[in-house]
Structure formats: structure tokens, C-alpha cells
Motif scaffolding. Structure first.
Motif, short mmCIF file in Angstrom:
data_model
loop_
_atom_site.label_atom_id
_atom_site.label_comp_id
_atom_site.label_asym_id
_atom_site.label_seq_id
_atom_site.Cartn_x
_atom_site.Cartn_y
_atom_site.Cartn_z
N ASN A 14 48.05 7.99 16.01
CA ASN A 14 48.58 9.25 16.49
C ASN A 14 50.01 9.08 17.02
O ASN A 14 50.39 8.00 17.47
N TYR A 15 50.75 10.18 17.00
CA TYR A 15 52.07 10.22 17.63
C TYR A 15 52.31 11.66 18.09
O TYR A 15 51.67 12.59 17.60
N GLY A 16 53.23 11.81 19.04
CA GLY A 16 53.53 13.14 19.52
C GLY A 16 53.85 13.14 21.01
O GLY A 16 54.11 12.09 21.60
N PRO A 17 53.83 14.32 21.65
CA PRO A 17 54.17 14.44 23.08
C PRO A 17 53.23 13.64 23.97
O PRO A 17 52.05 13.47 23.66
N TYR A 18 53.77 13.17 25.09
CA TYR A 18 53.01 12.49 26.15
C TYR A 18 52.51 11.11 25.74
O TYR A 18 51.61 10.55 26.38
N HIS A 19 53.08 10.52 24.69
CA HIS A 19 52.66 9.20 24.24
C HIS A 19 53.29 8.15 25.15
O HIS A 19 54.51 8.09 25.30
N PHE A 20 52.46 7.31 25.76
CA PHE A 20 52.94 6.30 26.70
C PHE A 20 53.91 5.35 25.98
O PHE A 20 53.59 4.84 24.91
N PRO A 21 55.10 5.11 26.56
CA PRO A 21 56.14 4.40 25.81
C PRO A 21 55.97 2.89 25.73
O PRO A 21 56.92 2.14 25.92
N GLN A 37 62.76 13.56 32.32
CA GLN A 37 62.15 13.31 33.62
C GLN A 37 60.77 12.68 33.46
O GLN A 37 60.40 11.76 34.20
N TRP A 38 59.99 13.17 32.47
CA TRP A 38 58.67 12.58 32.21
C TRP A 38 58.83 11.11 31.83
O TRP A 38 58.12 10.25 32.35
N VAL A 39 59.78 10.82 30.96
CA VAL A 39 60.02 9.45 30.52
C VAL A 39 60.43 8.58 31.70
O VAL A 39 59.91 7.47 31.89
N ALA A 40 61.35 9.07 32.52
CA ALA A 40 61.83 8.29 33.66
C ALA A 40 60.71 7.99 34.64
O ALA A 40 60.61 6.87 35.16
N GLU A 41 59.85 8.97 34.88
CA GLU A 41 58.75 8.75 35.82
C GLU A 41 57.74 7.74 35.28
O GLU A 41 57.20 6.93 36.04
N VAL A 42 57.48 7.79 33.97
CA VAL A 42 56.55 6.84 33.39
C VAL A 42 57.13 5.43 33.43
O VAL A 42 56.45 4.46 33.77
N GLN A 43 58.42 5.31 33.10
CA GLN A 43 59.05 3.98 33.10
C GLN A 43 59.13 3.38 34.49
O GLN A 43 58.97 2.18 34.67
N SER A 44 59.38 4.23 35.49
CA SER A 44 59.56 3.72 36.86
C SER A 44 58.26 3.60 37.63
O SER A 44 58.21 2.95 38.66
#
Length: 355
Positions: A188-195, A331-338
Motif C-alpha cells: 500500500n501507499y498513500g496518505p499517513y504512511h509512516f516515513p 506539519q504531520w511529517v515534522a511531528e512524526v519525524q520528531s
């Protein structure tokens, strides 16, 4: 009312959002909120009375029993799983605990609940187990795609744990009559995929000017499925699938990993050009991982033939929407990464549950 496990993860959260939009039926969402579970995925549901979130483990039998008794769901849709192959290589115990023992506990709770339902409700009840094409092992370059009768040949701790859970679900149908359905999906791929996964990792790293790590020669082949298409297929199988049956869900999109990375780079060159040059300059080949399956491919004709489902998105349309989503949600990406989303969780869900 349905009970969804793992509904704050990548596929689960997309399913919950789409379910409430497309079907409108209330959802009890049970998720342990391990590293990849993120309630920020469900921000828009904070004040939606149809969504009842419960933080908890599928292996907690008392909790599952209580939720079934309180909410009386007509179906369980089981997404909860540890799912990252690399993590399974370095820490297989968590995969056995969640994917095997957790599924066993959930099946036993479901069986006890189902067996006590009135006859009409018992006949209508469904246990939908969401699995992966990785249970089938690896294909050669010219081998036909996986069908539902392909032998199980898992090659990683992750795929072995999912294969075990598939077998448990099958046994609970054949031994106890629990009306279970299994779907095996492609990547799967798409929105909200953990990086940490290939596509979001490439997007996030490219935007930061970091190397784009590609295993081995980059020629490993996967069949790619846009997550919204997967959610639609699960809804179709839940509504119309035959208990005891397995349905493969694929996107009819076989691509090499290297082709995927070049596609992402080309889209970013178009949508967010880098003054330093093409994002493809960042591609870096790294040592292959152990037991890396060479090729997966799904034959989804049974699902189309019996239930009329086909993916609505091609890879070209799905990957463009995916890249754009990550560009639109820094912002979603930054919060997941941090890890900041965990601070948000502690503040807003200190009690472990919310609407």
C-alpha cells in the motif's frame, strides 16, 4: 457498529476515515498506539460521535471482551499488526506477540462473543482479517502472480508471523464455524504512511536533501496499491465476501523499487523543484537486507470476478496524489519525524481513550 483494530495506523486510519465518509456506520477503534499508530491521522474525528477511540492491545482479552459486550459490533475488521520487515529482522519477538498471539486472543474473544449472539445476528457477524501478499514468498521474473491458492512460503519474521495469523483465522472458521474472511493485499501507499517505508521515506528524504537509500540493485518488484483502493476493497469483501474465503487485493501495478524512486523524484522535480538539481541525484544504493524477496505480484481476478471490485486509481494517479499529500502536510511529517505527535497524545489522551 463495527470494531476496527489498528485503526490509528496507516491503512487502518485511512479505512476508518473512508468508512465514516462512505458508510457512516459507527466505529470502535482499538489501537495500542505503538510507534506507527498516530491519532493525529484522525484529527478530523475528534468531535465525531460516530468514532469511539480506545487505546489498548488486541492481546488484552479482558479489554476486548469488555468492548464487545459494551458495543455489540456486527463485525470486526482486524488491521492491527507489526508490519515493517526491517524491524522484524532486528526484533522478531514483537511480531510474534502482536501478529500471532494477538490475533489468537482476538479470535477467541470474537468466538465467545459470536457464539452468544441471537441466531440472526450470529449469521450476519463477520471477522475480517487483513493480511499481506508477503505470506506467499517470492516470485521469479516470469512466474505468474500470486493467486489465493498459492502455497505459503514466508521468508521474513514479519511474513512468517502474518502467515501464522492467516492459518489461525482459517482454522477458527473450519473448526468453530467463526464467519471469517481474509484479504491479502499488495504494497500500500498513500496518505499517513509512516516515513520508514519506501515511498514516504523517499519523499521526506528528497525534500530534506538527504540520500535516497535503495536496497541492492533496486530491481526488487512489488505490486503497488493505493490505500484508498484497498479500503474500498475491504468494504466490498466485508459486505459481500463468502465466509471462509480468501481474496487477494492488488493494484495491477508491478514496479521495481528503483522505478518507484525515479517516479517520486520526477514528481518532486515538477512540484517542488530543488535549485541544486534533480532529486534523482540523491539516489544511493545500499547493502541489501537479509531475505529480501525479489518479486511480489497479485492476481486480483477472483475479487473482480466474484465481487466486482477493481482499483479506481492507476499508479500514476495514486502516486501523484500521494506526493502532493506529503507536500501539503509538512506539519504531520515534522511531528512524526520528531516524535512530537507523542507529546500531543500525552496531552490530549492522557486517559488512554477519546471520541
Amino acid at each position: 457498529m463495527i470494531l476496527v483494530t489498528g485503526g490509528a495506523g496507516f491503512i487502518g486510519s485511512n479505512f476508518v476515515l473512508d468508512w465514516l465518509e462512505q458508510v457512516g456506520e459507527s466505529v470502535v477503534n482499538l489501537d495500542a498506539l505503538t510507534y506507527a499508530g498516530n491519532l493525529r491521522n484522525l484529527d478530523v474525528l475528534q468531535h465525531d460521535a460516530r468514532h469511539h477511540f480506545v487505546r489498548g492491545d488486541i492481546g488484552d482479552r479482558a479489554l476486548v471482551d469488555r468492548l464487545l459486550a459494551e458495543h455489540r459490533p456486527r463485525a470486526i475488521v482486524h488491521f492491527a499488526a507489526e508490519s515493517h520487515v526491517d524491524r522484524s529482522i532486528h526484533g522478531p519477538a514483537a511480531f510474534v506477540r502482536t501478529n500471532v498471539e494477538g490475533t489468537f486472543t482476538l479470535l477467541e474473544a470474537a468466538r465467545a462473543y459470536w457464539s452468544e449472539l441471537p441466531e440472526e445476528q450470529r449469521a450476519a457477524f463477520r471477522f475480517h482479517h487483513v493480511s499481506t501478499d508477503e505470506v506467499y514468498g517470492s516470485l521469479g521474473p516470469t512466474d505468474p502472480p500470486f493467486t489465493e491458492t498459492h502455497p505459503y512460503q514466508p521468508n521474513s519474521p514479519y511474513s512468517a508471523s502474518k502467515a501464522a495469523s492467516d492459518h489461525l483465522v482459517r482454522a477458527w472458521f473450519h473448526t468453530y464455524g467463526l464467519p471469517a474472511l481474509t484479504t491479502n493485499c499488495s504494497n500500500n501507499y498513500g496518505p499517513y504512511h509512516f516515513p520508514e517505508k519506501l515511498i514516504p521515506l523517499m519523499i521526506v528524504n528528497a525534500l530534506s536533501g538527504k540520500p535516497l537509500p535503495v536496497y541492492g540493485d533496486g530491481q526488487n518488484v512489488r505490486d503497488w496499491l493505493y490505500v484508498k483502493d484497498h479500503c474500498a476493497a475491504v468494504r466490498v469483501v466485508l459486505a459481500h465476501g463468502r465466509p471462509g474465503e480468501t481474496y487477494n487485493i492488488g493494484g495491477w501495478n508491478e514496479k521495481t523499487n528503483l522505478e518507484i524512486v525515479h517516479t517520486v523524484c520526477a514528481l518532486l522535480d515538477e512540484l517542488r523543484p530543488d535549485p541544486a538539481g534533480s532529486h534523482a541525484r540523491l539516489i544511493t544504493f545500499v547493502q541489501d537486507r537479509p531475505g529480501h524477496d525479489r518479486r511480489y505480484a497479485i492476481d486480483a481476478r477472483k475479487l473482480e470476478r466474484e465481487l466486482g471490485w477493481r482499483p479506481a486509481d492507476t499508479f500514476d494517479t495514486g502516486i501523484r496524489k500521494t506526493v502532493q499529500w506529503y507536500l501539503d502536510h509538512p506539519q504531520w511529517v515534522a511531528e512524526v519525524q520528531s516524535g512530537a505527535y507523542r507529546d500531543w497524545l500525552a496531552t490530549h489522551y492522557a486517559g488512554g481513550a477519546g471520541a
